[in-house]
Scaffold this active site. Structure first.
Site, PDB file in Angstrom:
ATOM      1  N   GLU A 223       0.802  -1.217   0.000  1.00 38.35           N
ATOM      2  CA  GLU A 223       0.000   0.000   0.000  1.00 38.35           C
ATOM      3  C   GLU A 223       0.834   1.267   0.000  1.00 38.35           C
ATOM      4  O   GLU A 223       0.547   2.206  -0.753  1.00 38.35           O
ATOM      5  CB  GLU A 223      -0.940   0.020   1.200  1.00 38.35           C
ATOM      6  CG  GLU A 223      -1.783   1.290   1.247  1.00 38.35           C
ATOM      7  CD  GLU A 223      -2.796   1.307   2.365  1.00 38.35           C
ATOM      8  OE1 GLU A 223      -3.664   2.194   2.344  1.00 38.35           O
ATOM      9  OE2 GLU A 223      -2.730   0.435   3.250  1.00 38.35           O
TER      10      GLU A 223
ATOM     11  N   ASP B 244      -0.836  -5.110   2.966  1.00 34.91           N
ATOM     12  CA  ASP B 244      -1.346  -3.944   3.687  1.00 34.91           C
ATOM     13  C   ASP B 244      -0.681  -3.954   5.054  1.00 34.91           C
ATOM     14  O   ASP B 244      -1.008  -4.801   5.898  1.00 34.91           O
ATOM     15  CB  ASP B 244      -2.863  -3.988   3.824  1.00 34.91           C
ATOM     16  CG  ASP B 244      -3.451  -2.635   4.215  1.00 34.91           C
ATOM     17  OD1 ASP B 244      -2.707  -1.838   4.827  1.00 34.91           O
ATOM     18  OD2 ASP B 244      -4.623  -2.382   3.922  1.00 34.91           O
TER      19      ASP B 244
ATOM     20  N   ILE C  31      -0.819  -1.952   7.659  1.00 36.91           N
ATOM     21  CA  ILE C  31      -1.846  -1.780   8.701  1.00 36.91           C
ATOM     22  C   ILE C  31      -3.170  -1.538   7.993  1.00 36.91           C
ATOM     23  O   ILE C  31      -3.385  -0.473   7.427  1.00 36.91           O
ATOM     24  CB  ILE C  31      -1.561  -0.601   9.654  1.00 36.91           C
ATOM     25  CG1 ILE C  31      -0.208  -0.743  10.348  1.00 36.91           C
ATOM     26  CG2 ILE C  31      -2.675  -0.513  10.704  1.00 36.91           C
ATOM     27  CD1 ILE C  31       0.115   0.407  11.310  1.00 36.91           C
ATOM     28  N   ASP C  32      -4.035  -2.508   8.014  1.00 39.67           N
ATOM     29  CA  ASP C  32      -5.381  -2.291   7.497  1.00 39.67           C
ATOM     30  C   ASP C  32      -6.234  -1.816   8.669  1.00 39.67           C
ATOM     31  O   ASP C  32      -6.439  -2.552   9.645  1.00 39.67           O
ATOM     32  CB  ASP C  32      -5.958  -3.580   6.913  1.00 39.67           C
ATOM     33  CG  ASP C  32      -7.281  -3.312   6.213  1.00 39.67           C
ATOM     34  OD1 ASP C  32      -7.284  -2.520   5.265  1.00 39.67           O
ATOM     35  OD2 ASP C  32      -8.298  -3.886   6.630  1.00 39.67           O
TER      36      ASP C  32
ATOM     37  N   THR D 244      -5.761   1.859   9.401  1.00 41.16           N
ATOM     38  CA  THR D 244      -4.838   2.890   9.882  1.00 41.16           C
ATOM     39  C   THR D 244      -5.560   3.989  10.662  1.00 41.16           C
ATOM     40  O   THR D 244      -5.045   4.476  11.673  1.00 41.16           O
ATOM     41  CB  THR D 244      -4.063   3.512   8.703  1.00 41.16           C
ATOM     42  OG1 THR D 244      -3.242   2.508   8.104  1.00 41.16           O
ATOM     43  CG2 THR D 244      -3.181   4.650   9.171  1.00 41.16           C
TER      44      THR D 244
ATOM     45  N   ASP E  32      -6.526  -4.425   0.428  1.00 41.50           N
ATOM     46  CA  ASP E  32      -7.582  -4.592   1.425  1.00 41.50           C
ATOM     47  C   ASP E  32      -8.196  -5.989   1.377  1.00 41.50           C
ATOM     48  O   ASP E  32      -8.684  -6.489   2.404  1.00 41.50           O
ATOM     49  CB  ASP E  32      -8.704  -3.563   1.210  1.00 41.50           C
ATOM     50  CG  ASP E  32      -8.237  -2.130   1.384  1.00 41.50           C
ATOM     51  OD1 ASP E  32      -7.514  -1.860   2.357  1.00 41.50           O
ATOM     52  OD2 ASP E  32      -8.611  -1.288   0.546  1.00 41.50           O
TER      53      ASP E  32
END
Length: 268
Positions: free
Chosen positions: A67, A84, A86-87, A89, A212
């Site tokens: 990402e 990702d 940190i999905d 954030t 995602d």
């Protein structure tokens, strides 16, 4: 466990340690805007760097689609890792406790291995193509609930593209009236894992990126669920319109989307 899944699990756990350090009460971190309501923090960047380092160390010739560093969000037939760091954030930045690391390994445009690690509850979801889905090593399966009136639905609210907002709210209103309820935890990857684990029956959202859904989708499929775009097609990885669930609720959500969102808005 394949070497790819083993590396993905180790990378996710290593990244989680970094994220936890940043989330400590007295740990300060920078928050920047990439776009409207689209945040990035020091923790995202550090997590992504660690994941890429560990994957590249083991597979130096593989492609990386992450990402925070993706120059071109596309997929080839080559071995590709979709990451990702940190999905969720925005949750993380506000210290709201739902955020996770998501790592999907794809080859020949097919998902092969997947890891989603929810940081706060230390829930490790994994899957390999044809080998089932697991939560902390225990097999998981989608819900057997077939009646949409008894279904719990997950979604995400639009935060960048607001062009569908009015239609989306009408859809949301209908689902509130005709199901057990709608929840919005704030992390699509984690939402998909909750569908896979049978905690809820379906999920829908728009404006999603490949990172995602690249891992969570395989976990749902290996748990017995189905995923598609809003046209019930295969353009869900980059198509930005996404729906998933067990088969009856997936069909129900598609019908609801078709009823409340005009045809030209069904596709991105």
């Amino acid at each position: 466990m394949s070497i790819e899944l083993e590396v993905a699990v180790k990378a996710a756990k290593s990244a989680a340690k970094i994220i936890r350090k940043y989330s400590e009460q007295n740990k300060h971190f920078n928050i920047e805007l990439k776009g409207k309501n689209d945040l990035v923090t020091d923790a995202d960047l550090a997590s992504e760097k660690e994941i890429i380092r560990m994957i590249s160390q083991q597979f130096p010739d593989d492609q990386i689609l992450a990402e925070e560093s993706a120059a071109d969000a596309s997929l080839t037939n080559a071995r590709t890792w979709i990451i990702d760091p940190i999905d969720g954030t925005t949750n993380f930045a506000h210290r709201y406790p739902v955020f996770c690391v998501s790592i999907g390994f794809w080859e020949s445009k097919q998902a092969k291995s997947a890891v989603v690690l929810e940081i706060n509850q230390n829930e490790l979801f994994t899957a390999e193509k044809g080998k089932g889905a697991f939560l902390n090593g225990h097999s998981i399966h989608i819900s057997k609930e077939t009646n949409s009136k008894d279904a719990l639905i997950l979604t995400g609210f639009p935060y960048k593209d607001l062009n569908l907002l009015d239609d989306y709210l009408q859809l949301f209103k209908s689902l509130i009236k005709n199901t057990h309820g709608v929840r919005r935890p704030g992390s699509a990857a984690y939402d998909l894992c909750c569908v896979a684990a049978g905690r809820c029956e379906g999920f829908y959202e728009y404006g999603l990126a490949a990172w995602d859904v690249a891992a969570g989708s395989l976990i749902i499929q290996e748990a017995g669920g189905v995923v598609s775009d809003w046209s019930d097609g295969d353009n869900w990885l980059f198509g930005e319109r996404y729906v998933a669930g067990n088969k009856p609720v997936h069909s129900y959500l598609l019908n609801e989307i078709k009823e409340h969102i005009s045809g030209e808005k069904i596709t991105a």
